[in-house]
Structure formats: structure tokens, C-alpha cells
Design an enzyme around this catalytic site. Sequence first.
Site, PDB file in Angstrom:
ATOM      1  N   CYS A 158     -87.880 -47.764  51.768  1.00 19.94           N
ATOM      2  CA  CYS A 158     -87.121 -48.465  50.738  1.00 19.94           C
ATOM      3  C   CYS A 158     -85.994 -47.577  50.208  1.00 19.94           C
ATOM      4  O   CYS A 158     -84.861 -48.023  50.035  1.00 19.94           O
ATOM      5  CB  CYS A 158     -88.088 -48.850  49.626  1.00 19.94           C
ATOM      6  SG  CYS A 158     -87.314 -49.339  48.122  1.00 19.94           S
ATOM      7  N   GLY A 202     -79.869 -47.709  38.764  1.00 18.03           N
ATOM      8  CA  GLY A 202     -80.791 -48.735  39.257  1.00 18.03           C
ATOM      9  C   GLY A 202     -81.817 -49.010  38.178  1.00 18.03           C
ATOM     10  O   GLY A 202     -82.822 -48.316  38.079  1.00 18.03           O
ATOM     11  N   LEU A 203     -81.544 -50.004  37.327  1.00 21.23           N
ATOM     12  CA  LEU A 203     -82.479 -50.354  36.242  1.00 21.23           C
ATOM     13  C   LEU A 203     -83.595 -51.220  36.824  1.00 21.23           C
ATOM     14  O   LEU A 203     -83.348 -52.348  37.249  1.00 21.23           O
ATOM     15  CB  LEU A 203     -81.753 -51.122  35.139  1.00 21.23           C
ATOM     16  CG  LEU A 203     -81.025 -50.318  34.058  1.00 21.23           C
ATOM     17  CD1 LEU A 203     -80.429 -51.267  33.031  1.00 21.23           C
ATOM     18  CD2 LEU A 203     -81.934 -49.305  33.381  1.00 21.23           C
ATOM     19  N   SER A 204     -84.804 -50.675  36.853  1.00 24.80           N
ATOM     20  CA  SER A 204     -85.910 -51.387  37.502  1.00 24.80           C
ATOM     21  C   SER A 204     -86.791 -52.133  36.514  1.00 24.80           C
ATOM     22  O   SER A 204     -87.724 -52.827  36.901  1.00 24.80           O
ATOM     23  CB  SER A 204     -86.777 -50.391  38.259  1.00 24.80           C
ATOM     24  OG  SER A 204     -87.369 -49.482  37.340  1.00 24.80           O
ATOM     25  N   GLY A 205     -86.518 -51.954  35.216  1.00 25.88           N
ATOM     26  CA  GLY A 205     -87.372 -52.578  34.220  1.00 25.88           C
ATOM     27  C   GLY A 205     -88.527 -51.695  33.790  1.00 25.88           C
ATOM     28  O   GLY A 205     -89.405 -52.117  33.047  1.00 25.88           O
ATOM     29  N   GLY A 206     -88.524 -50.442  34.253  1.00 26.61           N
ATOM     30  CA  GLY A 206     -89.554 -49.480  33.863  1.00 26.61           C
ATOM     31  C   GLY A 206     -88.992 -48.443  32.910  1.00 26.61           C
ATOM     32  O   GLY A 206     -87.784 -48.371  32.686  1.00 26.61           O
ATOM     33  N   ASP A 248     -88.856 -45.158  33.258  1.00 28.01           N
ATOM     34  CA  ASP A 248     -88.127 -44.045  33.879  1.00 28.01           C
ATOM     35  C   ASP A 248     -86.642 -44.362  34.061  1.00 28.01           C
ATOM     36  O   ASP A 248     -85.775 -43.557  33.723  1.00 28.01           O
ATOM     37  CB  ASP A 248     -88.765 -43.688  35.229  1.00 28.01           C
ATOM     38  CG  ASP A 248     -90.215 -43.239  35.072  1.00 28.01           C
ATOM     39  OD1 ASP A 248     -90.522 -42.618  34.040  1.00 28.01           O
ATOM     40  OD2 ASP A 248     -91.028 -43.518  35.966  1.00 28.01           O
ATOM     41  N   CYS A 293     -93.701 -51.132  46.618  1.00 31.01           N
ATOM     42  CA  CYS A 293     -92.424 -50.801  45.986  1.00 31.01           C
ATOM     43  C   CYS A 293     -91.560 -52.029  45.751  1.00 31.01           C
ATOM     44  O   CYS A 293     -90.741 -52.061  44.868  1.00 31.01           O
ATOM     45  CB  CYS A 293     -91.659 -49.805  46.847  1.00 31.01           C
ATOM     46  SG  CYS A 293     -91.008 -50.512  48.364  1.00 31.01           S
TER      47      CYS A 293
END
EC number: 2.8.1.13
Length: 395
Positions: free
Chosen positions: A99, A6-10, A12, A200
Amino acid sequence: MKIVVGLSGGVDSSVTAYLLQQQGHEVIGLFMRNWNDASVTLEDECPWIEDSNDALLVAQKLGIPFQVIDMSELYKERIVDYMFEEYQKGRTPNPDVLCNREVKFDVFMKTALSLGAEKVATGHYARVTSTFDENGKEIFHLLAGKDNNKDQSYFLCQLSQDQLSKALFPIGELTKPEVREIAKEQGLVTADKKDSQGLCFIGKVSLPTFLQQQLVPKEGEIVEIFNDFAEYHKPQPTFNSKQKELEYLSAKINYKREDGKVIGKHQGAQFFTIGQSKGLGIGGHKESCFIISREMENNIIFVGEGRNFPGLFRKALKIDNSEVHWVREDLRLKVGESMEVMARIRYRQTLEKATIYQFEDGFYMEFENPQSAIAEGQFAAWYIDDELIGSGVIS
């Protein structure tokens, strides 16, 4: 192994993808678009576009496939509507926990598995290990992240054994500074990106502004309760059973307008939460005033002065049986049983010594020390050592 991250753009999730690639796995980056209403974001921010672009740049840098999936309808239905309902009832929801349970490790996970993935990885600071019981059944253990300052096991407190069996948290063994260092060394665009502080699923958003979309402002009174309030000074009765004692200790005080003094106005009790001190607009006190109770029917907020005000504290809480969730089903208490645990009632709270009790009519948690601002609707989570074994919604 084929793994969807899950690439969230952060930073981590970026380092999560990098680490798995280094371990020789086939990695696919998947970005969830969760919100598309720019009318409630602060300033001119459009966080999901910026995050999606950063996630794409990371995927390109690592040379992994990348795609965006739109989950905004699902988020509205399962998370946003739930938030509005809970605030309307005078409860304090935790959208991040929901979530993870309802979206990331349910619909998102199913999407990932449909792409042929065996596991789903996210950038949570937590760990999963497994052991086998005497019958050869694999038991999954949800452990706190190694970085005490960033441990996010609490946000995963509603996951099931089945969900944990398909989940990976590669950065759970690292500290945040180590994660940033890896991102810098690899030239990832997210290396110095700040952690998101917003909801979130929305990003940088004003919660009152967000709530006012659906919850109508309505003027009400702020009533101050004082230290000499009689309920705070009455001796504790004797009880003929532990259950009766726990019922007493976990019960809320039902304040009335005449118990205190009207000191101000507010625009709707539903916009506030227990323990809140900011945004009340109250002056003339040595210390800040904290919300100790909300009376939704008459739209009254009750406050007390100082963070040690007696009305903020309770020694026990109750969870309805239908809201009790065991990550470790094999440790579930039977009626009449109890267990000593470490527990927290909000993210980042230090773990506190507590005893949990299962009765026919409900589940109770009694703390060694009284706890401040126990809020209905929040999740209480309980641990043995650094393993999160269960959680439930405070009633």
C-alpha cells in the site's frame, strides 16, 4: 512550503497536520477512499465514512483545505487482487507494505504534487534525514521512529530514494502518548480514537470472510508432525561453499501426509499462514498447535505442537534477485559480497543479528539465531543501526 497531508481520520495524521501548520507550512488535507464494499466489514461498521468525517472535522478545526479522493479501483487492482493471488499460491502477503509503495507514495504522492505540493506527509512513526556524498549528491536515510513500540519503518521498507526525497514523517520524533497529548491539548476529535486494527485499506474486517469472497473453501486435512520426525534429527552435512550451506539452511522441508497423523479438517489451506495457531479447531494438546507448512496442491496443513516446535524454525532465508530492493542504492551488495546487519521478517519483531549475502543466483539472509515462522511472501528488512537500508520478498 506547500505540503499535502494524508489525513486518514486517525490521531497520528491529525497531529502531523497540526505540527506542520505550526511550522508555518501551507497544509492541505487529502483523504483517500480506499474501499467501498461494506459486505465484508464486521458488524455495521463503515470505517471509511467515519474516518472521512473525522478527517474533515480535523481539517475544519485547523482551518486547512480538505478533499476526498477515491482510490478504491486502484486499491482493488494493486493491493486486493495481489492479496488474493498470494494467498491462493500459499504465500503470506503484506498489503501494508505494498500500500505504501504502490499507492500512498506513488499515485497518492503524484496527485499531491499535481496540486502544487512540494512534499507529502503521513502519520508514520519513522524519520527521514539526508546527507551529501563526496560528489554532492543528496542521499536520503529512512530511520526508525523514536518510539520503539510504534516504529513503522518496516512498512516503508520498499520506498525509493525519489519517494523519500518528497516524504515527511513529523511524528517520527515523538512517542504515541506525546502524540495523543498534543491532540488533546488542541481539542482534535481524534485524540482518543483507537488505532485501526484492520487491513490497511478496509478497516475492521474478518480476513477469512474477506478471502472467501474470491477463494473457494475446500475441505482438507490437518496433519500433525511430531518431534521424532527424522528430518529434525539428521546431522548437518559439510559444504564446499557458503552458498551451498545457505541453500541448505534456507530450504523448506517438504512434508508428506504419511510423515504424520491426520488430526482434523480445515476449509482451505489458502486461508491460513505459517506460524498461525488460532482458528484451527484442534483440541487434546497440552500446548497450542502451530502451522509449520502448507501443501497447496493436496490442500494439506501440517502442524506441530508448541511454540518451540523444531519445524517452526529456520536459520536462513532466500530472496530472488528480482525481489531485492535497496533503499540505499549506494550500499547495494555486489555478487560475492556480504554484510552484517540487523533484520526483521515481520512488523514488531525485535531486530535480530544477521548477515546478508549476494550471489549470482539469489540473495540470502542468515540469522545468528534460528527464526520462527519464516513465511513466503512476507518482507524481510535489513538495517544498519536504526537506518533501514533494504528489503525483499521472502521466496
